[in-house]
Design an enzyme around this catalytic site. Structure first.
Site, mmCIF file in Angstrom:
data_model
loop_
_atom_site.group_PDB
_atom_site.id
_atom_site.type_symbol
_atom_site.label_atom_id
_atom_site.label_comp_id
_atom_site.label_asym_id
_atom_site.label_seq_id
_atom_site.Cartn_x
_atom_site.Cartn_y
_atom_site.Cartn_z
ATOM 1 C CG ASP A 103 11.753 47.242 20.129
ATOM 2 O OD1 ASP A 103 11.955 47.982 18.970
ATOM 3 O OD2 ASP A 103 10.610 46.729 20.235
ATOM 4 C CG ASP A 108 7.596 44.246 20.386
ATOM 5 O OD1 ASP A 108 6.594 44.125 19.999
ATOM 6 O OD2 ASP A 108 8.520 44.968 20.179
ATOM 7 C CB ALA A 142 -5.800 11.522 -9.569
ATOM 8 C CE1 TYR A 196 -10.164 0.256 10.231
ATOM 9 C CE2 TYR A 196 -11.564 -1.785 9.699
ATOM 10 C CZ TYR A 196 -10.867 -0.739 9.325
ATOM 11 O OH TYR A 196 -10.470 -0.467 7.929
ATOM 12 C CE LYS A 202 -12.477 6.515 -2.470
ATOM 13 N NZ LYS A 202 -11.313 7.414 -2.161
ATOM 14 N N GLY A 215 0.817 -1.256 0.034
ATOM 15 C CA GLY A 215 0.044 -0.059 0.152
ATOM 16 C C GLY A 215 0.854 1.190 -0.114
ATOM 17 N N GLY A 216 0.060 2.443 -0.131
ATOM 18 C CA GLY A 216 0.890 3.800 -0.218
ATOM 19 C C GLY A 216 1.681 3.927 1.075
#
Length: 728
Positions: free
Chosen positions: A505, A683, A385, A88, A285, A29-30
């Site tokens: 500052d 700051d 895709a 699940y 889908k 799988g991916g």
């Protein structure tokens, strides 16, 4: 040696028992592909469920499973059939999956399933902690384990934890309906880095964090207790070379033609086109919608009858769940009705396969199809895709992609459609079928170049690199409030020392911010305070204000002044400026800009003689806002010691060689006198340059409680004045 622990619901293994023999083979799988290099490094392990319910194994077989899984550098979490049913199939897929995909009508919030979800996440936490050592990194994956990061962090607070969500994160208006929304968000906030596929999902998550947990969010960072949690988008890629090379082999003839390929080629000609659709059988889908839209196309463009064929592959999924059974029936009926309506003796408009296909058959489908039709109603990413584009070795073909798929954010060269609009579908399908070959090549080339560069391994590496950077962020945030004993010691040291330097500052430090900057001029009380400090110290007011304004406000006083962030120095009634140009810094900055180009569609780098510019005019405006601030943060620490400055232009950030930051001025002043007491108060991010240049023993004080390199922090300008008053 420190290791990485990857955690997902399932292990990257297919574990089965055939005729009392245990068989274990790697998954393809991916996620398994993307994490392969991370998993292989050093002594890293992968924690997940084996796929075998624990209650169906005797002790001996359970031990054998664990031992064999261990050899594959994996550790199994013991889950029972009841765990799988409730955690699940129940909570994960009947509550989280439909809600996160905007199918609220399918959500089912059961207390019993929620309790099981908590229980199983705790089981995962126990297995992870049993295998966790100091210095290890944990990377948790997906919606089944949303509570796990905090469960680990509670037990091991110093562990670096990453979390990646592989499905969409819904908008606040959807997520707020969830009964256990606070618990889910709190669970996720155990991670130091939270990753999503797209900026939209990241934005939705941060919106829920702000509006449900009421936490402070600064750009893409969440301030949570004493931690800063980074949130970012990492669009997942594919194993590009695997698909591209497989397609090359099929085209070259080195692979024997399958029966499927031969059948497909019988129906391909100059005037006959194949349109491909591949999905899991899932309501997200949009399969019924796609079939109805194809019917609409044939009704409106009857000239394409007998000229096009839709090849639909629907991979079985969760076939024991009622919604999926209903979807299967609806799909079967629609295909039958439309084929019955349009078919001729020699032509069937839809070829419909309800099965899994082996890899080589998938490649045959990809390379044989003129158009790919990927139109989910909602999809976290959609790698099909990307796989289609990778297999177009002849640099032709057209991808029609739903704008509701995560992949649409980085695949602008596809024809993007609203999957709910039949008219949009039909118009773009006709455009795809008539697209000139040169336009096809131009679009596919752009897509292939991007997908090849940002493949699944780069996705994993980018996430891991960002996760490692959170360690630096954590160490950079160890700062103390200047109060109590620290304040007493500060005042005592000031009064004891003789050679004292005060660098202050102005805006946000000595005075508060005003809507009109010219309204923030010094008041009489400030002049009196500064006059007193001037008597016993070298006083320097250092600001981003322009020279003329400071000359007008303070020119009549004997203070040292620094304006324009360090361009001008006013000393002994004289203004001084210095500048030196060099370009050798570019080779260090360019890779950082390239990373931002990879992760921000619509941006590019312009190289000039003495500067590099990152343009973001065509990028998503909200994403560009996040990225510009993030880029500034990344570059700030790099440029401080290299004479560089970061300039914000109109839709561009420019990094230039110049002598214009406050830190350079601090270095100069420190070399002019042998000071034994130094205090720097500021700051904003421009003051971080000063904190970096200060000696380790100096009192560096940040105004406001944000991340900083300063040693101490103080609340606001009012508290700054109170502190300075004690020195007089």
């Amino acid at each position: 040696m420190n290791k990485t622990i990857i955690v997902s619901n399932r292990l990257p293994l297919q574990v089965s028992i055939e005729q009392n023999s245990l068989e274990i083979v790697p998954s393809v799988g991916g996620l398994a592909t993307g994490m392969k290099s991370v998993h292989a490094e050093g002594n890293g392990i992968w924690v997940g469920w084996s796929g075998l319910p624990e209650n169906e194994l005797d002790t001996a077989l359970s031990n054998e499973v664990q031992a064999k899984i261990r050899k594959a550098k994996c550790v199994s979490v013991p889950l029972t059939s009841e765990d799988i049913e409730l955690y699940y199939e129940g909570f994960s897929n009947r509550a989280l999956w439909p809600l996160f995909h905007y199918f609220m009508e399918y959500t089912d919030f059961e207390q019993r399933e929620w309790e099981a979800y908590k229980r199983v996440n705790q089981k995962f936490a126990e297995v992870v902690i049993d295998n966790l050592e100091d210095g290890d990194t944990v990377w948790v994956h997906d919606y089944q384990l949303l509570l796990l990061p905090q469960l680990i962090k509670d037990q091991k607070p110093n562990t670096t934890i990453g979390f990646f969500l592989h499905i969409p994160f819904p908008s606040y208006e959807i997520f707020r309906t969830f009964p256990w929304r606070e618990e889910i968000l709190t669970g996720m906030l155990g991670a130091d880095l939270l990753g999503f596929h797209t900026y939209d999902y990241e934005r939705h998550f941060l919106s829920s964090i702000k509006r449900i947990l009421r936490l402070d969010v600064s750009f893409n960072e969440i301030n949570y207790h004493d931690r800063v949690i980074k949130v970012d988008s990492f669009p997942m890629g594919i194993d590009y070379d695997k698909f591209y090379n497989a397609a090359l082999e099929h085209h070259s003839g080195s692979v024997k033609k399958s029966d499927l390929r031969k059948r497909l080629e019988e129906h391909i000609s100059e005037d006959k086109k194949l349109i491909l659709s591949i999905d899991r059988m899932d309501y997200t889908k949009g399969i019924p919608n796609r079939i109805k839209a194809f019917e609409y196309f044939l009704d409106n463009y009857p000239e394409y009858k007998e000229k096009v064929r839709l090849v639909m592959l629907a991979v079985p999924s969760r076939s024991n769940v009622p919604q999926y059974q209903k979807l299967k029936r609806e799909t079967d009926e629609l295909v039958g009705r439309i084929n019955g309506k349009f078919a001729t003796v020699s032509w069937t408009p839809i070829w419909y396969f309800y099965r899994s296909l082996p890899f080589d058959d998938l490649i045959d489908l990809y390379i044989s199809s003129d158009v790919a039709l990927i139109t989910p109603i909602r999809d976290g990413m959609n790698l099909v895709a990307k796989e289609y584009v990778a297999t177009r070795t002849n640099v032709d073909g057209v991808l029609i992609l739903s704008e509701m798929a995560g992949s649409s954010k980085e695949m602008n060269e596809a024809l993007l459609i609203n999957p709910n609009s039949f008219e949009d579908f039909a118009v773009n399908l006709k455009r795809a079928l008539t697209m000139p070959i040169q336009e096809q090549k131009t679009r596919i080339k752009f897509l292939q170049k991007r997908l090849k560069r940002y493949d699944v391994e780069k996705w994993a590496n980018e996430f891991f690199k960002s996760l490692e950077n959170t360690k630096k962020l954590r160490h950079g945030n160890i700062t103390k409030k200047l109060s109590g004993d620290y304040e007493k010691r500060f005042v005592k040291n000031f009064k004891e020392k003789k050679k004292k330097l005060l660098l202050l500052d102005y805006d946000g430090t000595l005075v508060g911010f005003k809507d009109n900057p010219q309204d923030a001029k010094p008041d009489d009380a400030l002049f009196q305070l500064l006059d007193q400090l001037q008597k016993t110290s070298t006083l320097v007011l250092i600001s981003g204000r322009d020279k003329d304004t400071f000359q007008r406000w303070f020119g009549h006083k004997p203070y040292n002044l620094v304006t324009d962030h360090g361009v001008w120095l006013y000393k002994n009634k004289e203004w001084i400026t210095l500048e030196r140009l060099k370009t050798d810094w570019m080779e260090n900055i360019r890779p950082i800009l390239e990373t931002f180009v990879d992760r921000t569609p619509g941006t590019f780098i312009e190289t000039k003689n003495y500067s590099l510019a990152w343009h973001y005019r065509t990028a998503d405006p909200e994403l560009a806002k996040i990225r510009t601030l993030e880029l500034n943060t990344v570059l700030t620490s790099m440029v401080a010691n290299n004479g560089l400055s970061i300039l914000q232009g109109n839709k561009v950030i420019e990094i230039k060689s110049s002598n214009v930051n406050k830190g350079r001025v601090v270095s100069r002043l420190l070399t002019e006198e042998d000071y034994n007491f130094v205090t720097i108060i500021g700051d904003d991010w421009t003051d971080e340059y000063m904190f970096e240049e200060a000696p380790e023993w100096a009192y560096t004080i940040k105004v406001g409680y944000t991340k900083t390199k300063a040693r101490f922090q103080i609340k606001d300008p009012e508290k700054v004045r109170e502190l300075l008053q004690k020195l007089t």
